[in-house]
Design a protein around this motif. Structure first.
Motif, PDB file in Angstrom:
ATOM      1  N   LEU A 183       0.815  -1.215   0.000  1.00  0.00           N
ATOM      2  CA  LEU A 183       0.000   0.000   0.000  1.00  0.00           C
ATOM      3  C   LEU A 183       0.849   1.265   0.000  1.00  0.00           C
ATOM      4  O   LEU A 183       0.500   2.252  -0.667  1.00  0.00           O
ATOM      5  N   ASN A 184       1.966   1.263   0.728  1.00  0.00           N
ATOM      6  CA  ASN A 184       2.812   2.463   0.781  1.00  0.00           C
ATOM      7  C   ASN A 184       3.573   2.721  -0.511  1.00  0.00           C
ATOM      8  O   ASN A 184       4.137   3.799  -0.690  1.00  0.00           O
ATOM      9  N   GLY A 185       3.613   1.729  -1.408  1.00  0.00           N
ATOM     10  CA  GLY A 185       4.385   1.893  -2.631  1.00  0.00           C
ATOM     11  C   GLY A 185       3.563   1.891  -3.903  1.00  0.00           C
ATOM     12  O   GLY A 185       4.127   1.867  -4.995  1.00  0.00           O
ATOM     13  N   GLU A 186       2.237   1.899  -3.797  1.00  0.00           N
ATOM     14  CA  GLU A 186       1.384   1.841  -4.978  1.00  0.00           C
ATOM     15  C   GLU A 186       0.384   2.995  -4.979  1.00  0.00           C
ATOM     16  O   GLU A 186      -0.110   3.401  -3.927  1.00  0.00           O
ATOM     17  N   ILE A 187       0.100   3.516  -6.163  1.00  0.00           N
ATOM     18  CA  ILE A 187      -0.975   4.484  -6.371  1.00  0.00           C
ATOM     19  C   ILE A 187      -2.084   3.770  -7.123  1.00  0.00           C
ATOM     20  O   ILE A 187      -1.890   3.301  -8.248  1.00  0.00           O
ATOM     21  N   PHE A 188      -3.241   3.659  -6.511  1.00  0.00           N
ATOM     22  CA  PHE A 188      -4.374   2.976  -7.114  1.00  0.00           C
ATOM     23  C   PHE A 188      -5.262   4.009  -7.795  1.00  0.00           C
ATOM     24  O   PHE A 188      -5.818   4.888  -7.141  1.00  0.00           O
ATOM     25  N   PHE A 189      -5.414   3.896  -9.108  1.00  0.00           N
ATOM     26  CA  PHE A 189      -6.220   4.844  -9.859  1.00  0.00           C
ATOM     27  C   PHE A 189      -7.693   4.445  -9.919  1.00  0.00           C
ATOM     28  O   PHE A 189      -8.521   5.232 -10.348  1.00  0.00           O
ATOM     29  N   SER A 190      -8.014   3.235  -9.505  1.00  0.00           N
ATOM     30  CA  SER A 190      -9.408   2.792  -9.477  1.00  0.00           C
ATOM     31  C   SER A 190      -9.530   1.675  -8.466  1.00  0.00           C
ATOM     32  O   SER A 190      -8.537   1.059  -8.056  1.00  0.00           O
TER      33      SER A 190
END
Length: 297
Positions: A223-230
């Motif tokens: 979670l700290n290393g990912e950007i979730f666009f959807s």
């Protein structure tokens, strides 16, 4: 050694004798192994792919990929390349209960004690989503991670029902005292299937330590290393990470074996990254770099 010989104008033999150093150290040139460069490249690639893994867990991944290497050699290269994982070790308290004892329910076998808890995160647009994480405390296997914008007691019940159809009901289910977990319908259903609830003391999250530890790994490694666009992208990547956690990721409490390894593992000499789930419409296709091919010693 050369400075001592020049300054005092003595022979190499006498200088070695005075300093207590064997003469062979001055004559024998260090010779590295033929596969040193390939091993170093693989260690760096694995450290880049799994940024929160230390050298012991990297050693386990290398052995899984086909390298015949011990932890000391990996540690030497690890230090030589300046690799480091910052450690954040919080203080731990004993699990004292109200009666002054220090006893709690401990899992004795697989499917004995399950525990679950919620984790929250946000997509790129700032909207929240929740994750229901269910683990087996004995095997450390992540049984399910349900991802939705909102989760209530009905979603908890449905998740448990799906798992119990596949695995059977556990003896105990541990959780905190959140409203989704203490709902009357959920407690009655758990009792009806033959399981028992094991609620922790209010304000004592350390009593649900296995699930809290899993949640911290989920946040630290994903979670700290990912950007979730959807939301769809979050569901794909989180499920892919769960499969990697169960079948590939070395677990230190299990002697660096994964909680639920595959029955047949092909020796492909590569370590597959966790983001290997198929793409879903509306989500990015995760394609982190694979570890470079390595050779046996």
């Amino acid at each position: 050694m050369a400075k001592v010989i020049r300054q005092f104008r003595i022979s190499e033999r006498r200088a070695c004798a005075v300093l207590g150093q064997h003469r062979s150290t001055q004559r024998k040139l260090a010779r590295g192994r033929d596969d040193e460069a390939a091993l170093t490249a693989d260690i760096i690639e694995l450290a880049r792919t799994y940024g929160r893994y230390g050298y012991r867990r990297i050693t386990a991944l290398l052995r899984h990929a086909g390298w015949a290497v011990n932890a000391k050699r990996v540690q030497r290269i690890w230090r030589q390349e300046g690799l480091k994982v910052p450690q954040k070790q919080p203080k731990r308290g004993r699990l004292w209960l109200n009666d002054g004892s220090c006893v709690r329910l401990r899992a004795q076998r697989a499917n004995h004690v399950w525990s679950y808890d919620f984790v929250e995160d946000r997509t790129h647009d700032g909207r929240k989503f929740r994750m229901l994480c269910v683990i087996d405390e004995f095997t450390r296997e992540a049984l399910a991670i349900r991802v939705k914008r909102r989760l209530n007691s009905t979603d908890v019940l449905e998740t448990l029902a799906d798992l119990m159809i596949l695995r059977g009901p556990p003896a105990y289910i541990r959780s905190d005292n959140g409203p989704e977990f203490i709902a009357t319908a959920l407690r009655e259903w758990i009792a009806a299937v033959g399981s028992q609830t094991a609620y922790i003391e209010p304000g004592s999250p350390w009593e649900n330590g296995y699930c809290e530890s899993f949640n911290s790994k989920l946040r630290d490694e994903l979670l700290n290393g990912e950007i979730f666009f959807s939301l769809a992208e979050a569901q794909v990547l989180i499920e892919a990470w769960r499969r990697h956690f169960n079948s590939v990721r070395p677990h230190s409490s299990l002697k660096y074996r994964p909680p639920a390894p595959e029955a047949i593992v092909a020796r492909s000499r590569t370590v597959a990254p966790w983001a290997s789930a198929p793409a879903v419409e509306g989500a990015r296709s995760p394609t982190p770099a694979l570890a470079s091919p390595c050779a046996m010693n």
